[in-house]
Enzyme design. Structure first.
Site, mmCIF file in Angstrom:
data_model
loop_
_atom_site.group_PDB
_atom_site.id
_atom_site.type_symbol
_atom_site.label_atom_id
_atom_site.label_comp_id
_atom_site.label_asym_id
_atom_site.label_seq_id
_atom_site.Cartn_x
_atom_site.Cartn_y
_atom_site.Cartn_z
ATOM 1 N N VAL A 23 0.870 -1.169 0.000
ATOM 2 C CA VAL A 23 0.000 0.000 0.000
ATOM 3 C C VAL A 23 0.907 1.219 0.000
ATOM 4 C CG1 VAL A 23 -1.651 1.361 1.352
ATOM 5 C CG2 VAL A 23 -1.934 -1.080 1.178
ATOM 6 N N PHE A 24 0.612 2.168 -0.877
ATOM 7 C CA PHE A 24 1.396 3.398 -0.961
ATOM 8 C C PHE A 24 0.644 4.514 -0.237
ATOM 9 C CE2 PHE A 24 2.296 7.452 -3.120
ATOM 10 C CZ PHE A 24 3.674 7.506 -3.009
ATOM 11 N N GLY A 25 1.291 5.101 0.763
ATOM 12 C CA GLY A 25 0.696 6.218 1.496
ATOM 13 C C GLY A 25 1.271 7.530 1.016
ATOM 14 N N TYR A 26 0.383 8.502 0.809
ATOM 15 C CA TYR A 26 0.843 9.817 0.340
ATOM 16 C C TYR A 26 0.365 10.944 1.248
ATOM 17 C CZ TYR A 26 -3.934 9.846 -1.418
ATOM 18 O OH TYR A 26 -5.301 9.768 -1.488
ATOM 19 N N GLY A 27 -0.509 10.614 2.217
ATOM 20 C CA GLY A 27 -1.050 11.628 3.130
ATOM 21 C C GLY A 27 -0.735 11.192 4.556
ATOM 22 N N SER A 28 -1.782 11.046 5.358
ATOM 23 C CA SER A 28 -1.538 10.650 6.754
ATOM 24 C C SER A 28 -0.914 9.262 6.841
ATOM 25 C CB SER A 28 -2.841 10.698 7.562
ATOM 26 O OG SER A 28 -3.729 9.695 7.136
ATOM 27 N N GLU A 99 -10.171 5.037 5.863
ATOM 28 C CA GLU A 99 -10.243 5.850 4.637
ATOM 29 C C GLU A 99 -11.667 5.914 4.083
ATOM 30 O OE1 GLU A 99 -7.529 7.489 3.663
ATOM 31 O OE2 GLU A 99 -6.342 6.554 5.235
HETATM 32 C C1 SIN Z 1 -2.982 8.392 2.273
HETATM 33 O O1 SIN Z 1 -2.410 8.861 3.242
HETATM 34 O O2 SIN Z 1 -2.342 7.693 1.440
HETATM 35 C C2 SIN Z 1 -4.437 8.585 2.014
HETATM 36 C C3 SIN Z 1 -5.007 9.842 2.545
HETATM 37 C C4 SIN Z 1 -4.920 9.995 4.033
HETATM 38 O O3 SIN Z 1 -5.331 9.098 4.775
HETATM 39 O O4 SIN Z 1 -4.441 11.035 4.503
#
Ligand code: SIN
Length: 189
Positions: A23-28, A99
């Site tokens: 899983v790639f996370g880009y935010g939190s 999410e």
């Molecule tokens: C993420 O972090 O990849 C999705 C958005 C979030 O939960 O901030």
């Protein structure tokens, strides 16, 4: 306003059960990894840009005063830096719940710093979800982030933690750094 995507995501099974998946996370998900994982590696995805265009009614805001959190928009040639986690398929359950305000599982190719790549998932909030807020002048986005609060805390903390995490990754993100500079100049409420 809430749009619960949990049941939609349960049907979006892109990988064989039993295997671990990325899983790639880009935010939190970069700085708040409160879920079990086997390994985590800095990575990037191509053709996507981070934007604070998704409304948060359940974590960093309320239905009456939504906050703004990150999603991705397609942008040919762009590179989005983040963190990849190798997880058990069972971990998707808690992630779907976290999410659930408009994000759907999508398949992407993750690129690791050693030049290797792998298929994985992102949670993506597109403009057709009911919590989507879309673009606005940067100052207006900053003001909204500076003042919104939700059950997970202040919206400004989400942005500032993300800005710090990206800095630690050595990642450049003009949208995030411009917003962070503006939000730091607005007094905490
Ligand atoms: C993420 O972090 O990849 C999705 C958005 C979030 O939960 O901030």
């Amino acid at each position: 306003m809430t749009v619960d995507t949990t049941s939609l995501n349960r049907k979006r099974n892109f990988f064989t059960s039993g295997q671990t998946l990325w899983v790639f996370g880009y935010g939190s998900l970069i700085w708040k990894a409160e879920f079990p994982f086997h390994e985590r590696r800095p990575a990037h995805i191509e053709g996507w840009e981070r934007r604070f265009w998704q409304g948060s009614h359940d974590h960093r805001g309320t239905p009456q005063a939504p906050g703004r959190v990150a999603t991705l928009v397609e942008s040919p040639g762009a590179v989005c830096q983040g963190m990849a986690y190798r997880i058990d398929a069972d971990t998707l359950g808690p992630l779907d719940y976290r999410e659930k305000n408009g994000y759907l599982r999508e398949r992407v190719i993750l690129h690791f710093h050693d030049g290797s790549h792998a298929e994985g998932l992102i949670y993506l909030a597109t403009e057709d979800n009911a919590a989507f807020l879309g673009d606005a002048p940067l100052d207006a986005i900053a003001r909204q982030i500076a003042t919104a609060h939700g059950p997970s805390g202040a919206n400004r903390d989400y942005l500032l933690h993300l800005a710090e995490a990206l800095e630690n990754l050595g990642a450049q993100d003009e949208h995030v750094s411009a917003l962070a500079a503006r939000v730091r100049s607005i007094k905490e409420t």
